[in-house]
Write an enzyme that holds these catalytic residues in place. Structure first.
Site, PDB file in Angstrom:
ATOM      1  N   PHE A 149       1.866   1.803  -1.036  1.00 55.65           N
ATOM      2  CA  PHE A 149       1.170   0.509  -1.083  1.00 55.65           C
ATOM      3  C   PHE A 149       0.645   0.181  -2.471  1.00 55.65           C
ATOM      4  O   PHE A 149       0.466  -0.986  -2.812  1.00 55.65           O
ATOM      5  CB  PHE A 149      -0.012   0.498  -0.078  1.00 55.65           C
ATOM      6  CG  PHE A 149      -1.273   1.136  -0.618  1.00 55.65           C
ATOM      7  CD1 PHE A 149      -2.184   0.383  -1.370  1.00 55.65           C
ATOM      8  CD2 PHE A 149      -1.546   2.478  -0.419  1.00 55.65           C
ATOM      9  CE1 PHE A 149      -3.333   0.964  -1.900  1.00 55.65           C
ATOM     10  CE2 PHE A 149      -2.701   3.067  -0.948  1.00 55.65           C
ATOM     11  CZ  PHE A 149      -3.590   2.307  -1.682  1.00 55.65           C
ATOM     12  N   LYS A 173      12.518   0.535   2.006  1.00 58.27           N
ATOM     13  CA  LYS A 173      11.447   0.438   2.994  1.00 58.27           C
ATOM     14  C   LYS A 173      10.117   0.409   2.246  1.00 58.27           C
ATOM     15  O   LYS A 173       9.615   1.424   1.783  1.00 58.27           O
ATOM     16  CB  LYS A 173      11.462   1.630   3.960  1.00 58.27           C
ATOM     17  CG  LYS A 173      10.647   1.310   5.204  1.00 58.27           C
ATOM     18  CD  LYS A 173       9.823   2.454   5.731  1.00 58.27           C
ATOM     19  CE  LYS A 173       8.567   2.772   5.006  1.00 58.27           C
ATOM     20  NZ  LYS A 173       7.467   1.810   5.097  1.00 58.27           N
ATOM     21  N   GLU A 176       4.022  -0.723   4.535  1.00 52.80           N
ATOM     22  CA  GLU A 176       3.731  -1.736   5.556  1.00 52.80           C
ATOM     23  C   GLU A 176       2.430  -2.480   5.248  1.00 52.80           C
ATOM     24  O   GLU A 176       2.099  -3.452   5.928  1.00 52.80           O
ATOM     25  CB  GLU A 176       3.705  -1.115   6.967  1.00 52.80           C
ATOM     26  CG  GLU A 176       2.839   0.103   7.173  1.00 52.80           C
ATOM     27  CD  GLU A 176       3.477   1.437   6.741  1.00 52.80           C
ATOM     28  OE1 GLU A 176       3.975   1.511   5.599  1.00 52.80           O
ATOM     29  OE2 GLU A 176       3.432   2.397   7.523  1.00 52.80           O
ATOM     30  N   ARG A 177       1.704  -2.037   4.183  1.00 49.17           N
ATOM     31  CA  ARG A 177       0.426  -2.696   3.886  1.00 49.17           C
ATOM     32  C   ARG A 177       0.563  -3.913   2.984  1.00 49.17           C
ATOM     33  O   ARG A 177      -0.283  -4.795   3.002  1.00 49.17           O
ATOM     34  CB  ARG A 177      -0.530  -1.689   3.256  1.00 49.17           C
ATOM     35  CG  ARG A 177      -0.928  -0.636   4.291  1.00 49.17           C
ATOM     36  CD  ARG A 177      -1.891   0.345   3.722  1.00 49.17           C
ATOM     37  NE  ARG A 177      -1.376   1.698   3.863  1.00 49.17           N
ATOM     38  CZ  ARG A 177      -1.938   2.769   3.346  1.00 49.17           C
ATOM     39  NH1 ARG A 177      -3.038   2.657   2.637  1.00 49.17           N
ATOM     40  NH2 ARG A 177      -1.412   3.950   3.524  1.00 49.17           N
ATOM     41  N   SER A 226       2.090   9.803  -0.742  1.00 45.87           N
ATOM     42  CA  SER A 226       1.166  10.940  -0.720  1.00 45.87           C
ATOM     43  C   SER A 226       1.954  12.256  -0.620  1.00 45.87           C
ATOM     44  O   SER A 226       3.102  12.274  -0.168  1.00 45.87           O
ATOM     45  CB  SER A 226       0.216  10.802   0.467  1.00 45.87           C
ATOM     46  OG  SER A 226       0.963  10.765   1.658  1.00 45.87           O
ATOM     47  N   CYS A 281      -1.976   6.430  -8.954  1.00 49.71           N
ATOM     48  CA  CYS A 281      -1.611   7.853  -8.983  1.00 49.71           C
ATOM     49  C   CYS A 281      -1.894   8.449 -10.349  1.00 49.71           C
ATOM     50  O   CYS A 281      -1.952   9.658 -10.496  1.00 49.71           O
ATOM     51  CB  CYS A 281      -0.155   8.035  -8.634  1.00 49.71           C
ATOM     52  SG  CYS A 281       0.912   7.222  -9.814  1.00 49.71           S
ATOM     53  N   GLU A 385      -7.238  14.727  -3.207  1.00 45.84           N
ATOM     54  CA  GLU A 385      -7.154  13.415  -3.861  1.00 45.84           C
ATOM     55  C   GLU A 385      -8.072  12.439  -3.117  1.00 45.84           C
ATOM     56  O   GLU A 385      -7.973  12.315  -1.892  1.00 45.84           O
ATOM     57  CB  GLU A 385      -5.700  12.915  -3.806  1.00 45.84           C
ATOM     58  CG  GLU A 385      -5.493  11.560  -4.446  1.00 45.84           C
ATOM     59  CD  GLU A 385      -4.043  11.083  -4.334  1.00 45.84           C
ATOM     60  OE1 GLU A 385      -3.438  11.226  -3.258  1.00 45.84           O
ATOM     61  OE2 GLU A 385      -3.533  10.547  -5.344  1.00 45.84           O
TER      62      GLU A 385
END
Ligand code: NAD
Length: 498
Positions: A149, A173, A176-177, A226, A281, A385
């Site tokens: 995301f 893909k 989805e956020r 992640s 990140c 994290e």
């Protein structure tokens, strides 16, 4: 309300899976639409269409592909702001930060425009008399891109630009956020002249990821997200005989030496720790202060700067950062601050009570900046994290201890050192066990013509993202040896036997 479906064969395709998920506006803390979650058969349809398209795309010359890529580049440059707004409204990063993301994504497209040059093979004439040898980079087929995301444009463009320039088709893909910007990218690519099916999008969740990582017609999987999912995707892709590059999470340290210019360091830390609400990140989430008094000086310099940070809805151009992506993520970050406090960390600045003044944004997922001192290596809140606007401060006696901390950490994405001492900087950058290192540079994100990738549990891969590493990932090498009768001295021998 805006609903997002799939993008297959050059057009939006309504999902028939019956599964959808809410999409939010994090500044308002309200549902703004929904996104389809694909069924296995929908993923299969996207892959099949991409595979059919590949049969012609693979034979398109690199120059023709680069010309289309150039048109795509122009469109992206013209519509930066439009794309940034879409990102900002669903992710929550500020509009200027989102525009910065688009610019970094554009750099990958610029690099991909050099396809005719970067795909060139090697040639040796006369490996033996009248015998020549050449090697070439061939596309793989259909590759999958599975993206997080927090960079809904930059990270996907690392993958899509190079994979398609190399002659592959891509099934993407997105997270989805934030599905709005991905759909717009697919539309831009059609406008630029990419044949329908060179890029297909399936929106979805674990069902789509599982299908893409097992599908026999997917040759390679590029993943960023992640660490637990990166590891899962990497293992699963390998089990199904696919190449995989899977980038994971991070805990990036900045080492501050006693001779560092504290004002400059504090300014650098401010953006690196709190920019994008810490949802990067490559964000710096730990400041490792070396020597007596360094931490105290740094904290004194940071305090007024942190107090002056402006937190607001994401379309405010003057905001330093906006809301976190979801309520669930906001609660997770708050949970880590609670944990750090329980573990003995000193909360110097506490963002937990932060409230927006403007009632319109009272339900937004906002968190104030948080500064935690006296963090130690045994704390769980240090080991994991956090991915929020929090900065943890650690105190050590010397460079060796600082380096050991960074090297011993599970993650090895990025890190930096702030110092005026060249020897210390060299010792650090040469020896620390981390993939991307900055010297007096807080967020050392490599340019598109270099390569991006962490070490240890921050990446599971044979090849990094973008740059020549990306080209190696998205191509396979074929070597051809040729011999023609009739040339001068064509006596047909090969060197190792003569
Ligand atoms: P995430 O792992 O939750 O999601 C990444 C992708 O995996 C998404 O497309 C998601 O739909 C999919 N996914 C989620 N759960 C899944 C499951 N159980 N099975 C299969 N697929 C699943 O990551 P995120 O929250 O979207 O992104 C933030 C994370 O990404 C952070 O950890 C951050 O450090 C990392 N990240 C790393 C880099 C890098 O280059 N190293 C860059 C950006 C973000």
């Amino acid at each position: 309300m805006e609903n997002f479906d799939h993008f297959i064969d050059g057009k939006i395709v309504k999902s028939t899976s019956g599964n959808r998920q809410d999409v939010f506006n994090p500044s308002l803390g309200a549902v703004s639409g929904s996104v389809a979650l694909a069924s296995i058969s929908e993923v299969d349809a996207a892959v099949e269409n991409a595979k059919n398209t590949w049969e012609t795309w693979r034979h398109t010359s690199p120059l023709a592909r680069a010309r289309i890529m150039n048109k795509f580049l122009n469109i992206l440059n013209e519509r930066k702001r439009e794309l940034a707004e879409l990102i900002s409204l669903q992710h929550g990063k500020t509009i200027l930060d989102a525009e910065g993301e688009v610019v970094r994504g554009i750099e990958s497209v610029e690099f991909a425009c050099a396809a005719p040059h970067i795909l060139k093979g090697e040639f040796t004439d006369n490996v033996s008399t009248a015998m020549d040898m050449y090697s070439m980079r061939k596309p793989l087929g259909v590759t999958a891109a599975i993206t997080p995301f927090n960079f809904p444009v930059m990270v996907p463009l690392w993958m899509i630009a190079l994979s398609t320039a190399a002659g592959n088709c891509v099934v993407w893909k997105p997270s989805e956020r934030d599905p709005a910007a991905p759909q717009r990218i697919a539309e831009y690519m059609i406008e630029a002249g990419f044949p329908a099916g060179v890029l297909n999008i399936v929106n979805g969740d674990k069902v789509s990821v599982d299908r893409l990582t097992e599908h026999p017609d997917i040759q390679a999987v590029s993943f960023v997200g992640s660490t637990p999912i990166a590891k899962y995707v990497y293992d699963r892709s390998h089990q199904h005989n696919k190449r995989c590059q899977a980038m994971g999470g991070a805990k990036n340290h900045m080492v501050i030496m006693p001779d560092a210019d504290i004002e400059n360091t504090a300014n650098a830390l401010l953006g690196a720790a709190y920019g994008s609400a810490g949802e990067r990140c490559m964000a710096i989430s730990v400041g490792v202060c070396v020597g007596e008094g360094t931490a105290d000086k740094l904290i004194a310099a940071l305090k007024p700067k942190i107090a002056a940070l402006k937190i607001n809805h994401s379309l405010d151009e003057k905001a330093d950062y906006g809301p976190l992506v979801t309520k669930q993520h906001l609660e997770k970050v708050i949970g880590y601050i609670d944990m750090a406090e329980k573990e003995g960390g000193d909360i110097i600045i506490d963002g937990r009570g932060f409230k927006m003044q403007d009632a319109k944004y009272a339900d937004g997922y906002f968190l104030g900046p948080t500064l935690i001192d006296n963090v130690t290596a045994n704390m769980v809140s240090y080991k994991e994290e956090i991915f929020g606007p929090t900065l943890q401060i650690m105190r050590v006696d010397n460079l060796e201890q600082a380096m050991a901390l960074v090297t011993d950490h599970e993650y090895g994405n990025g890190c930096s050192i702030f110092t005026e001492n060249g020897a210390a900087a060299r010792q650090f950058s040469d020896n620390v066990e981390v993939g991307m290192v900055g010297v007096n540079v807080p967020i050392p994100v490599p340019m598109a013509f270099h390569t991006f990738g962490g070490w240890k549990n921050s990446a599971f891969n044979e090849h990094n993202q973008h740059g020549m590493e990306g080209i190696r990932f998205y191509t396979k090498v074929k070597t051809v040896t040729t011999r023609w009768k009739g040339g001068v001295g064509a006596e047909f021998s090969i060197p190792t036997l003569s």
